[in-house]
Motif scaffolding. Structure first.
Motif, PDB file in Angstrom:
ATOM      1  N   TYR A 125     -20.549  64.351  40.600  1.00  0.00           N
ATOM      2  CA  TYR A 125     -19.414  64.929  41.121  1.00  0.00           C
ATOM      3  C   TYR A 125     -17.742  65.418  40.030  1.00  0.00           C
ATOM      4  N   LEU A 126     -17.236  66.249  40.444  1.00  0.00           N
ATOM      5  CA  LEU A 126     -16.077  66.536  39.437  1.00  0.00           C
ATOM      6  C   LEU A 126     -14.959  66.119  40.169  1.00  0.00           C
ATOM      7  N   PRO A 127     -14.069  65.144  39.254  1.00  0.00           N
ATOM      8  CA  PRO A 127     -12.324  64.595  40.084  1.00  0.00           C
ATOM      9  C   PRO A 127     -11.917  65.621  39.486  1.00  0.00           C
ATOM     10  N   SER A 128     -10.573  65.161  40.208  1.00  0.00           N
ATOM     11  CA  SER A 128      -9.459  66.268  40.783  1.00  0.00           C
ATOM     12  C   SER A 128      -8.409  65.009  39.261  1.00  0.00           C
ATOM     13  N   THR A 129      -8.077  65.963  39.006  1.00  0.00           N
ATOM     14  CA  THR A 129      -7.657  65.746  37.506  1.00  0.00           C
ATOM     15  C   THR A 129      -5.296  65.686  38.030  1.00  0.00           C
ATOM     16  N   LEU A 130      -4.592  65.591  37.510  1.00  0.00           N
ATOM     17  CA  LEU A 130      -3.421  65.238  38.047  1.00  0.00           C
ATOM     18  C   LEU A 130      -2.437  65.958  38.558  1.00  0.00           C
ATOM     19  N   SER A 131      -2.990  67.269  39.611  1.00  0.00           N
ATOM     20  CA  SER A 131      -2.497  68.601  40.153  1.00  0.00           C
ATOM     21  C   SER A 131      -1.118  68.449  40.935  1.00  0.00           C
ATOM     22  N   ALA A 132      -0.910  69.072  41.190  1.00  0.00           N
ATOM     23  CA  ALA A 132       0.656  68.841  41.691  1.00  0.00           C
ATOM     24  C   ALA A 132       0.471  68.292  43.322  1.00  0.00           C
ATOM     25  N   GLY A 133      -0.281  68.973  44.013  1.00  0.00           N
ATOM     26  CA  GLY A 133      -0.633  69.059  46.019  1.00  0.00           C
ATOM     27  C   GLY A 133      -1.127  67.524  45.612  1.00  0.00           C
ATOM     28  N   LEU A 134      -1.621  66.687  44.390  1.00  0.00           N
ATOM     29  CA  LEU A 134      -1.908  65.512  44.941  1.00  0.00           C
ATOM     30  C   LEU A 134      -1.516  64.131  43.537  1.00  0.00           C
ATOM     31  N   PRO A 189       7.963  49.377  37.564  1.00  0.00           N
ATOM     32  CA  PRO A 189       8.688  50.918  38.034  1.00  0.00           C
ATOM     33  C   PRO A 189       9.788  51.598  37.173  1.00  0.00           C
ATOM     34  N   ARG A 190       9.647  52.824  37.007  1.00  0.00           N
ATOM     35  CA  ARG A 190      10.517  53.784  36.919  1.00  0.00           C
ATOM     36  C   ARG A 190      11.894  54.586  37.238  1.00  0.00           C
ATOM     37  N   PRO A 191      12.760  53.542  37.543  1.00  0.00           N
ATOM     38  CA  PRO A 191      13.838  54.487  38.511  1.00  0.00           C
ATOM     39  C   PRO A 191      14.370  56.242  37.215  1.00  0.00           C
ATOM     40  N   ASP A 192      14.644  55.311  36.412  1.00  0.00           N
ATOM     41  CA  ASP A 192      14.731  56.388  35.674  1.00  0.00           C
ATOM     42  C   ASP A 192      14.237  57.868  35.284  1.00  0.00           C
ATOM     43  N   LEU A 193      13.075  57.782  35.244  1.00  0.00           N
ATOM     44  CA  LEU A 193      11.692  59.436  35.878  1.00  0.00           C
ATOM     45  C   LEU A 193      12.323  59.347  37.122  1.00  0.00           C
ATOM     46  N   SER A 194      12.741  58.412  37.964  1.00  0.00           N
ATOM     47  CA  SER A 194      13.058  59.228  39.803  1.00  0.00           C
ATOM     48  C   SER A 194      14.184  60.345  39.206  1.00  0.00           C
ATOM     49  N   VAL A 195      15.220  59.851  38.127  1.00  0.00           N
ATOM     50  CA  VAL A 195      16.815  60.189  38.336  1.00  0.00           C
ATOM     51  C   VAL A 195      16.098  61.915  37.208  1.00  0.00           C
ATOM     52  N   LYS A 196      14.982  61.544  36.683  1.00  0.00           N
ATOM     53  CA  LYS A 196      15.501  63.004  35.935  1.00  0.00           C
ATOM     54  C   LYS A 196      14.144  63.822  36.501  1.00  0.00           C
ATOM     55  N   LEU A 197      13.016  63.254  37.365  1.00  0.00           N
ATOM     56  CA  LEU A 197      11.997  64.214  37.622  1.00  0.00           C
ATOM     57  C   LEU A 197      11.612  64.352  38.881  1.00  0.00           C
ATOM     58  N   GLY A 198      12.785  63.388  39.707  1.00  0.00           N
ATOM     59  CA  GLY A 198      12.507  63.496  41.014  1.00  0.00           C
ATOM     60  C   GLY A 198      11.186  62.782  41.763  1.00  0.00           C
ATOM     61  N   THR A 199      10.603  62.284  41.092  1.00  0.00           N
ATOM     62  CA  THR A 199       9.597  60.780  41.197  1.00  0.00           C
ATOM     63  C   THR A 199       9.760  59.871  42.105  1.00  0.00           C
ATOM     64  N   GLU A 224       6.906  63.625  31.778  1.00  0.00           N
ATOM     65  CA  GLU A 224       8.356  64.244  31.419  1.00  0.00           C
ATOM     66  C   GLU A 224       7.208  66.000  31.271  1.00  0.00           C
ATOM     67  N   ALA A 225       6.622  65.483  30.275  1.00  0.00           N
ATOM     68  CA  ALA A 225       6.379  67.137  30.312  1.00  0.00           C
ATOM     69  C   ALA A 225       5.025  67.537  30.433  1.00  0.00           C
ATOM     70  N   ILE A 226       4.001  66.549  31.645  1.00  0.00           N
ATOM     71  CA  ILE A 226       3.626  67.514  32.755  1.00  0.00           C
ATOM     72  C   ILE A 226       5.160  67.729  33.793  1.00  0.00           C
ATOM     73  N   ASP A 227       5.598  67.466  34.022  1.00  0.00           N
ATOM     74  CA  ASP A 227       6.687  68.043  35.152  1.00  0.00           C
ATOM     75  C   ASP A 227       7.080  69.034  34.069  1.00  0.00           C
ATOM     76  N   ALA A 228       7.388  69.302  32.901  1.00  0.00           N
ATOM     77  CA  ALA A 228       7.862  70.270  32.475  1.00  0.00           C
ATOM     78  C   ALA A 228       6.626  71.659  32.133  1.00  0.00           C
ATOM     79  N   GLY A 229       5.635  70.749  32.215  1.00  0.00           N
ATOM     80  CA  GLY A 229       4.641  72.526  32.019  1.00  0.00           C
ATOM     81  C   GLY A 229       4.508  72.655  33.522  1.00  0.00           C
ATOM     82  N   ARG A 230       4.341  71.682  34.498  1.00  0.00           N
ATOM     83  CA  ARG A 230       4.115  72.556  36.091  1.00  0.00           C
ATOM     84  C   ARG A 230       5.754  73.637  36.585  1.00  0.00           C
TER      85      ARG A 230
END
Length: 799
Positions: free
Chosen positions: A336-345, A443-453, A489-495
């Motif tokens: 099997y080839l597992p998915s990574t943390l891609s934006a759609g998933l 829980p990280r609501p501070d990341l929600s503020v920064k990244l919209g997660t 934060e780095a993943i979001d910046a990369g996307r």
């Protein structure tokens, strides 16, 4: 079966500084044959080699060996009933489980839906459920869109919903979209409902129950039955799928049991394995001792095996199957080839977004790193929690510290006092099936503020803002509670192409403090950011201890010359993991004539494995396209064209096959044929942006620039948020003498994404128009995203 495969072309591959004309793009810099990366179903572009600096490559290789935990005894499947005599309690527990009911013959004992003449109407189609001659029948719209009667052959699942499988010609079992809600009536259940309620579907849509995305043989069988053999015959386009046991039986997890049954007859001491293929004994002799000071437990001894997680992974991960025949004890990525943390998933911080199941989330967790396995929390035979509610967490976390208002700040007995609601928030899939996120995060609501997660706090407090939740966390726990940066934060910046993206991603790749699935995801994103820092990180990832990281590095690695690429990749032809070996072979295939003689036998073995992967999936257009690409690499355009045609026979709406078929014609200087193929594709799949793009490039090559401009405009209008299409449309506008419009389009695109090509083109066109300050701003934005970009040095950009 509840996931829609929305294919996206990955336009992020590194290229030379942006072409300044659509004509230049049509000759090479942009027009690329679409490939399927490592047989997964996600699409990318086959990028050219260049603009990456050389560096030493390392790799983790050896002669392929037997997977960890695999036994030496050949064994066959005997069925779960053979286990009852010695393991009565375990068998009884399993027999009432979701595994035992994963798939069953339709009967009065197994069917839970209302087949007493019940009907359900959606989108103008009325489906009626009834019994006739002792059989369960549904009258609904069939492959031609007309109402017809179909016999239900099998039930699929138990709680909280049950699907029904219908057999269509060619041995195809298809899952009906109209599904029975098995929950109690007072919970909203005991009703028929349709999956994809927000989608308008007819018989031509890929999500219609008669189409390939709802095909059990490929999409579902491997995880709902034991020892599946798909048995697809490409010549007749038919399946003769077989199983050893219809449901998920004992041997799905323990491996084929005949040798163990034979051992049990006289129990010879000479066989320490007891005839078992794999010993799932990681918890034996282990204890979790809670430290009173921290309130957290430490496992003694440390877990040094991943056997149990590898057994659960194949059916509890979002992944593509690359080989049949997986058995317990075999390496996960050999099959099997597992998915990574891609934006759609996944969300940028790694929280589940689409239907990703468990594995990818759990691998991000601190629990996984601490040595927790699936069966620490779940009874493997009942699949139920080992203790109710917060007690299951209390096995490792001191209740007096964590299971009280001083920790969670909520009244006892309320939802906010439940550990899982804060640390494992649920997302509902398939309309009625809430599944908890197994990344077990704070829980990280501070990341929600920064990244919209999303965050667990606002899951309950929907009327409040993320900032309100973040402020509340500070009041409760102090401003330094979560002061450290998060990989999200780095993943979001990369996307997004935001400031700091390149170096932030490289820092993740090179630090073992991050989970391998996070580092693999960062490797993939680094393909958008050429330069020395990214190149060094990707090359280091080729030798990573984790195969998912090595695979990601193989996919994105670029080099200034073919010999450099071959020198970096060829050692991985002997990797211990099949998924890595075959990806190495795929990358080397275009340059095999330059491969050194010593590496050629390893390449021949690995490319044969790659072809076997495709041959095992000939029911899918993706496999035919991969074979077509391989034929094209080998200089056999006729075979490539035939393979692409076979892909379209499997699915006439498979856009990448049209693009690649047209590309073969282009390479043969048959441009008129190229245009015809692409227009044929647009008749079948109107408004497909990839087809408009390819047609536009073909028209440019024919000198029909006016018509090409219209195609680039259509591609952009169909997907305005995709930077690639804005970039191509801007090139065409500039070529047409409409520079002001091109600059405006590029500037608008740059506001939403720091796309490299967009910013370089914007700088060029502004400079051409005499706006040096504006050009400098575009280059400054690119420098903030990736200060190592080699194009900046060429254009003397500010650093």
């Amino acid at each position: 079966m509840g996931t829609k495969d929305r294919r996206r072309r990955n336009s992020s591959q590194a290229q030379a500084p942006a072409p300044v004309s659509a004509e230049a793009a049509s000759r090479g810099g942009v027009s690329r044959r679409i490939v399927l990366i490592g047989f997964a179903l996600a699409l990318t572009l086959l990028a050219g080699i260049g603009w990456w600096t050389a560096g030493p490559g390392v790799s983790r290789t050896s002669t392929p060996t037997a997977p960890e935990g695999a036994g030496k005894v050949a064994a066959g499947f005997v069925g779960s009933a053979a286990c009852t005599g010695c393991h009565a309690a375990q068998h009884a527990a399993w027999s009432k489980s979701q595994h035992a009911g994963a798939m069953q013959h339709a009967s009065a004992e197994t069917v839970r839906g209302n087949f007493d003449g019940a009907s359900y109407t959606f989108d103008g189609v009325t489906s009626t459920f009834f019994r006739r001659d002792g059989k369960y029948v549904v009258r609904t719209d069939g492959p031609d869109g007309k109402l017809a009667d179909f016999e239900v052959r099998y039930t699929f699942g138990l709680e909280p919903l049950q699907q029904y499988l219908v057999e269509l010609p060619g041995g195809r079992l298809q899952a009906l979209a109209v599904t029975w809600d098995t929950r109690p009536a007072d919970k909203g259940g005991q009703r028929w409902f349709r999956q994809y309620p927000d989608e308008k579907l007819d018989f031509r849509d890929e999500l219609h129950w008669t189409q390939r995305s709802q095909n059990w043989n490929f999409m579902c069988a491997d995880c709902h039955s034991t020892n599946i053999r798909k048995n697809y015959d490409a010549a007749t386009d038919a399946f003769a799928t077989q199983w050893s046991e219809i449901s998920v039986g004992c041997e799905s997890c323990h491996g084929p049991g005949s040798a163990h049954v034979a051992w049990a007859k006289d129990r010879p001491s000479s066989d320490p394995t007891k005839g078992l293929i794999v010993a799932l004994d990681e918890r034996r002799g282990a204890a979790w001792q809670i430290d009173p000071a921290s309130g957290n437990a430490r496992r003694t001894p440390e877990r040094r095996s991943g056997r149990e997680i590898e057994v659960c992974g194949p059916c509890h991960a979002r992944r593509a199957q690359i080989a049949e025949g997986w058995q317990a004890g075999a390496a996960f990525m050999d099959h099997y080839l597992p998915s990574t943390l891609s934006a759609g998933l996944y969300h940028a911080d790694g929280q589940q977004r689409d239907e990703v199941f468990i594995w990818g989330s759990f691998l991000q967790s601190r629990m996984h790193r601490a040595g927790v396995t699936c069966s620490d929390c779940h009874d493997p035979h009942t699949q139920k929690l080992r203790a109710p509610g917060n007690a299951v967490c209390g096995q490792c976390h001191l209740a007096s510290k964590y299971d009280g208002k001083a920790h969670h700040f909520h009244p006892e007995g309320t939802p906010g006092a439940q550990c899982a609601n804060c640390h494992m928030p649920a997302t509902t899939y398939m309309v009625v099936d809430p599944r908890r996120d197994h990344s077990l995060r704070v829980p990280r609501p501070d990341l929600s503020v920064k990244l919209g997660t999303p965050n667990a706090c606002n899951t309950c407090h929907r009327e409040k803002t993320a900032q309100w939740s973040a402020d509340q966390v500070v009041r409760w726990y102090g401003a330094q509670r979560r002061a450290e940066s998060h990989y999200g934060e780095a993943i979001d910046a990369g996307r997004r192409g935001s400031a700091g993206a390149a170096r932030g991603l490289a820092a993740i790749v090179t630090s073992v403090a991050y989970p391998p699935i996070v580092r693999a995801s960062a490797v993939e994103l680094l393909s958008r950011y050429p330069g020395r820092t990214a190149d060094a990180a990707v090359r280091s990832a080729l030798g990573d201890a984790d195969p998912l990281v090595r695979h990601a590095a193989l996919v994105v690695l670029q080099a200034p010359t073919a010999p450099d690429l071959l020198a970096s990749i060829s050692p991985l032809l002997n990797d211990t993991v099949r998924a890595v070996r075959v990806e190495a072979a795929r990358r080397i295939a275009p340059y095999v004539a330059q491969l050194d003689a010593a590496s050629r036998p390893a390449f021949d073995r690995a490319i044969a494995e790659y072809e076997a992967v495709q041959q095992g999936n000939l029911d899918r257009p993706e496999a035919w396209m991969n074979l077509g690409n391989l034929h094209a690499m080998r200089g056999d355009p006729a075979a490539a064209e035939a393979a692409y045609r076979e892909a379209l026979k499997r699915d006439a709406r498979f856009v990448p096959a049209y693009v690649n078929l047209a590309d073969v014609r282009r390479e043969q200087q048959r441009e008129a044929g190229t245009e015809g193929i692409l227009r044929e594709g647009l008749r079948v799949v109107p408004n497909a942006p990839a087809l408009h793009e390819a047609l536009g490039l073909s028209l440019v090559r024919q000198g029909k620039k006016g018509a090409a401009l219209a195609e680039f405009a259509a591609a952009w209008k169909s997907t305005p948020a995709e930077a690639r299409y804005a970039y191509l449309y801007a090139l065409a506008l500039h070529d047409a003498g409409r520079r002001t419009e091109a600059i405006r389009l590029l500037a608008d695109s740059a506001k939403g994404s720091g796309d490299r090509d967009v910013l370089l083109a914007l700088a060029m066109y502004r400079s051409e128009a005499g706006d040096e300050a504006g050009a400098g701003e575009a280059l400054k934005q690119l420098a903030a995203v990736n200060p190592d970009d080699p194009a900046l040095a060429q254009m003397r950009a500010p650093r």
